[in-house]
Motif scaffolding. Structure first.
Motif, mmCIF file in Angstrom:
data_model
loop_
_atom_site.group_PDB
_atom_site.id
_atom_site.type_symbol
_atom_site.label_atom_id
_atom_site.label_comp_id
_atom_site.label_asym_id
_atom_site.label_seq_id
_atom_site.Cartn_x
_atom_site.Cartn_y
_atom_site.Cartn_z
ATOM 1 N N GLY A 100 52.312 48.461 53.416
ATOM 2 C CA GLY A 100 53.525 49.221 53.144
ATOM 3 C C GLY A 100 54.825 48.531 53.498
ATOM 4 N N GLU A 101 54.773 47.247 53.868
ATOM 5 C CA GLU A 101 56.015 46.540 54.209
ATOM 6 C C GLU A 101 56.624 45.872 52.968
ATOM 7 N N GLU A 102 57.923 45.669 53.076
ATOM 8 C CA GLU A 102 58.626 44.954 52.001
ATOM 9 C C GLU A 102 59.336 43.753 52.634
ATOM 10 N N TYR A 103 59.298 42.600 51.991
ATOM 11 C CA TYR A 103 59.949 41.395 52.533
ATOM 12 C C TYR A 103 60.811 40.757 51.448
ATOM 13 N N ASN A 104 61.975 40.282 51.843
ATOM 14 C CA ASN A 104 62.766 39.499 50.878
ATOM 15 C C ASN A 104 62.537 38.016 51.163
ATOM 16 N N TYR A 105 62.679 37.212 50.144
ATOM 17 C CA TYR A 105 62.450 35.782 50.369
ATOM 18 C C TYR A 105 63.544 34.928 49.738
ATOM 19 N N GLU A 106 63.720 33.784 50.385
ATOM 20 C CA GLU A 106 64.605 32.769 49.817
ATOM 21 C C GLU A 106 63.739 31.841 48.948
ATOM 22 N N LYS A 107 62.626 31.419 49.546
ATOM 23 C CA LYS A 107 61.640 30.617 48.809
ATOM 24 C C LYS A 107 60.265 31.195 49.110
ATOM 25 N N LEU A 108 59.405 31.174 48.082
ATOM 26 C CA LEU A 108 58.057 31.725 48.237
ATOM 27 C C LEU A 108 57.049 30.702 47.730
ATOM 28 N N CYS A 109 55.980 30.483 48.501
ATOM 29 C CA CYS A 109 54.921 29.596 48.010
ATOM 30 C C CYS A 109 53.624 30.397 47.939
ATOM 31 N N ILE A 110 53.094 30.544 46.739
ATOM 32 C CA ILE A 110 51.876 31.354 46.553
ATOM 33 C C ILE A 110 50.641 30.452 46.636
ATOM 34 N N CYS A 111 49.801 30.726 47.622
ATOM 35 C CA CYS A 111 48.569 29.938 47.818
ATOM 36 C C CYS A 111 47.396 30.906 47.994
ATOM 37 N N ALA A 112 47.257 31.841 47.059
ATOM 38 C CA ALA A 112 46.255 32.910 47.231
ATOM 39 C C ALA A 112 44.866 32.524 46.718
ATOM 40 N N GLY A 113 44.639 31.268 46.373
ATOM 41 C CA GLY A 113 43.297 30.788 46.043
ATOM 42 C C GLY A 113 42.697 31.411 44.798
ATOM 43 N N GLY A 114 41.369 31.538 44.822
ATOM 44 C CA GLY A 114 40.674 32.097 43.657
ATOM 45 C C GLY A 114 39.516 32.972 44.102
ATOM 46 N N LYS A 115 38.912 33.638 43.144
ATOM 47 C CA LYS A 115 37.704 34.428 43.466
ATOM 48 C C LYS A 115 36.574 33.992 42.537
ATOM 49 N N PRO A 116 35.318 34.156 42.993
ATOM 50 C CA PRO A 116 34.223 33.654 42.155
ATOM 51 C C PRO A 116 34.198 34.349 40.808
ATOM 52 N N LYS A 117 33.938 33.556 39.774
ATOM 53 C CA LYS A 117 33.756 34.154 38.440
ATOM 54 C C LYS A 117 32.306 34.619 38.401
ATOM 55 N N LEU A 118 32.087 35.915 38.456
ATOM 56 C CA LEU A 118 30.700 36.397 38.476
ATOM 57 C C LEU A 118 30.171 36.555 37.056
ATOM 58 N N ILE A 119 28.910 36.197 36.851
ATOM 59 C CA ILE A 119 28.351 36.353 35.510
ATOM 60 C C ILE A 119 28.153 37.835 35.195
ATOM 61 N N ILE A 120 27.871 38.636 36.239
ATOM 62 C CA ILE A 120 27.775 40.090 36.064
ATOM 63 C C ILE A 120 28.531 40.711 37.238
ATOM 64 N N HIS A 121 29.425 41.623 36.957
ATOM 65 C CA HIS A 121 30.246 42.206 38.024
ATOM 66 C C HIS A 121 29.582 43.434 38.636
ATOM 67 N N GLU A 122 29.921 43.655 39.907
ATOM 68 C CA GLU A 122 29.496 44.838 40.640
ATOM 69 C C GLU A 122 28.024 45.171 40.457
ATOM 70 N N ASN A 123 27.208 44.156 40.632
ATOM 71 C CA ASN A 123 25.771 44.367 40.561
ATOM 72 C C ASN A 123 25.188 43.870 41.878
#
Ligand code: FAD
Length: 499
Positions: A100-123
């Motif tokens: 629930g927080e809000e932040y302002n930025y001057e510069k932002l670096c997004i390094c949120a990576g990735g998630k596995p590509k599943l052949i079948i989801h939620e199984n």
């Protein structure tokens, strides 16, 4: 909703993986009197230790997971916020987190990576391996398994099939040879006997500190908010990857196929389908399974073969974690789903940079470099992004980092040291490339990719001691035509020759 703002905005890095942690540390060092924020969904932060420059471009390091206070003690001007970013407004220069927080930025670096590509989801029978928690879940399930299926042919699949013991493995790959992200068919041929042989003694115990699911559960974090960082080179060390059977390796590779369908046990019985028994060593034709063989799930491959197993590991790569960032903004997104970045790691939105698995290098790369979503590149990009941010803030210009001159990766597969340099698989070189090969079965595999007499790339498997010389030959693009095949003559000490 609470709001935290700094005059002119904070310098914010998102993500506590290698890219984000490296970027935040570097920013904190560049701006010692400024508070920089590291916002991450994970409860631990990755850190690079024992960094060793093996040669000009090859580096070796260990990765540890550390609790937040260690980073904050080292860099008192870094404030770590443990919450996932749920939205970004690039026009207003603001981000919002799940808490629930809000932040302002001057510069932002997004390094949120990735998630596995599943052949079948939620199984529940399909697992992806991405972080420490999913690796532990896999280990727990494997301990009760007699047979599993691994789908995918990248680095994770390669490591898994080699490491697993006490369990039959059906390995389904869509290519003609194993490990084609890293190797050609020749190198695959060199490695495959080791997949069938007994494994040498177990690896040393893992030095990494582990913070596990239990800790997150204790903290009451719901499962869908647990976006952990990706594992890296030594993820299985110290982890017993053992099934229930008293066997070492037992891997059967199904080439050139994909998973067509999956059946649960009941469905399989109703449809009165039959499955195959585990093929014996070297045989391609599987016999029908006996009537007493029951499995929790059955997989049907695109070549028509059906096998039963306890569960399936989907090791088919990662998809960049871009959703929270693109929800309300128009970023240039690459075909592979990553945020496009230019030669200064800038995305298409002002003051927003990206690094690591989440980004796609969209500059005109040096002819000997290519992006691969690897640990080393996550570190290099995180470091370079911080330098670019600092240069932009101070109005200075910055040259592209040397590490983007030549692709260089050192790893281990099937207990062999593996070094990949430049266009190691002839990527994009066209038809006039030439390969020089040297192979001593069970000992080493050396491949040099040549074009117009110049060395453009190399694959070195085993203790070849050639990495530094080859790196130099590739970097200086010396005309080697007069040496011809002699270049790989084992009786010539090439190191002395070119020094
Ligand atoms: P990540 O490590 O994925 O970190 C992303 C960070 O962002 C995490 O801290 C996460 O919690 C956080 N995050 C995600 N979403 C949000 C959000 N909305 N808000 C806030 N924070 C968020 N590479 C190699 O070089 N060699 C190997 O042998 C190798 N083996 C691997 C084996 C496995 C099983 C896996 C999964 C990967 C392997 N890799 C390997 C790849 C390597 O681990 C990755 O390329 C690298 O870790 C990427 O780092 P990153 O910092 O970009 O992303």
């Amino acid at each position: 909703m609470a709001s935290r703002s700094a005059p002119g905005g904070f310098i914010i890095t998102v993500g506590g993986g290698i890219a984000g942690a490296t970027c935040a540390e570097q920013l904190a060092a560049q701006f010692p009197s400024k508070e920089t924020l590291l916002i991450t969904a994970s409860s631990v932060i990755k850190a690079v230790t024992n960094l060793r420059q093996v040669s000009k471009t090859l580096e070796d390091f260990e990765v540890v997971e550390r609790p937040t206070h260690v980073l904050q003690e080292r860099y008192p001007n870094i404030k770590v916020i443990h919450s996932a970013v749920k939205e970004l407004d690039a026009t207003q220069h603001k981000i919002w987190t799940e808490d629930g927080e809000e932040y302002n930025y001057e510069k932002l670096c997004i390094c949120a990576g990735g998630k596995p590509k599943l052949i079948i989801h939620e199984n529940p029978y399909v697992l992806g391996i991405r972080d420490t928690d999913s690796a532990q879940e896999f280990q727990k399930r494997l301990a009760k398994a007699k047979r599993i299926t691994v789908v995918g042919n990248g680095g994770i699949a390669l490591e898994l099939v080699y490491e697993i013991e006490g369990c039959e493995v059906i390995w389904a790959i869509k290519d003609k040879a194993i490990g084609n992200t890293f190797f050609d068919a020749g190198a695959a041929e060199f490695l495959i006997p080791h997949l069938r042989a007994e494994k040498p003694e177990a690896a040393l115990p893992c030095k990494r500190t582990r913070y596990t699911m239990e800790e997150r559960i204790r903290k009451g974090i719901p499962e869908d908010e647990q976006h952990g960082s990706a594992l890296g080179p030594d993820w299985h060390e110290g982890m017993e990857l053992k099934g229930t059977k008293e066997i070492s390796h037992k891997v059967h590779v199904e080439f050139e196929c994909e998973l067509d369908r999956m059946y649960l046990q009941e469905e399989f019985a109703v449809l009165q389908k039959t499955s195959l028994a585990f093929p014996e060593k070297g045989s391609v034709e599987g016999k029908e399974a006996t009537a007493e063989e029951y499995w929790p799930v059955y997989i049907q491959l695109s070549n028509g073969r059906i096998y039963g197993c306890d569960f399936i590991v989907s090791a088919t790569g990662v998809a960049p974690n871009i959703e929270p960032f693109i929800k309300s903004n128009t970023f240039d997104v690459a075909e592979d789903g990553g945020l496009k970045v230019d030669e200064h790691m800038r995305t298409s939105q002002p003051d927003i940079f990206a690094a690591g698995d989440i980004c796609t290098a969209s500059w005109e790369p040096n002819s000997l470099w290519q992006q691969m979503r690897l640990w080393t590149q996550a570190r290099q990009m995180g470091y370079y992004a911080a330098k670019c941010i600092a240069a932009e803030i101070s109005g200075e210009s910055i040259e592209m980092d040397f590490c983007f001159e030549l692709f260089a990766h050192a790893t281990k597969f099937f207990n062999f040291k593996v070094v990949l340099l430049g266009k190691y698989n002839g990527q994009g070189l066209g038809a006039d490339q030439e390969l020089l090969l040297r192979c001593t079965k069970g000992h080493e595999y050396v491949k040099a990719v040549m074009q117009n007499g110049r060395m453009m790339g190399a694959v070195l498997i085993g203790e070849t001691n050639l990495e530094e010389t080859f790196e130099n030959l590739i970097l200086n693009q010396m005309d080697l035509s007069s040496y011809g095949e002699e270049l790989l003559n084992p009786n010539i000490d090439i190191e002395d020759y070119f020094d």
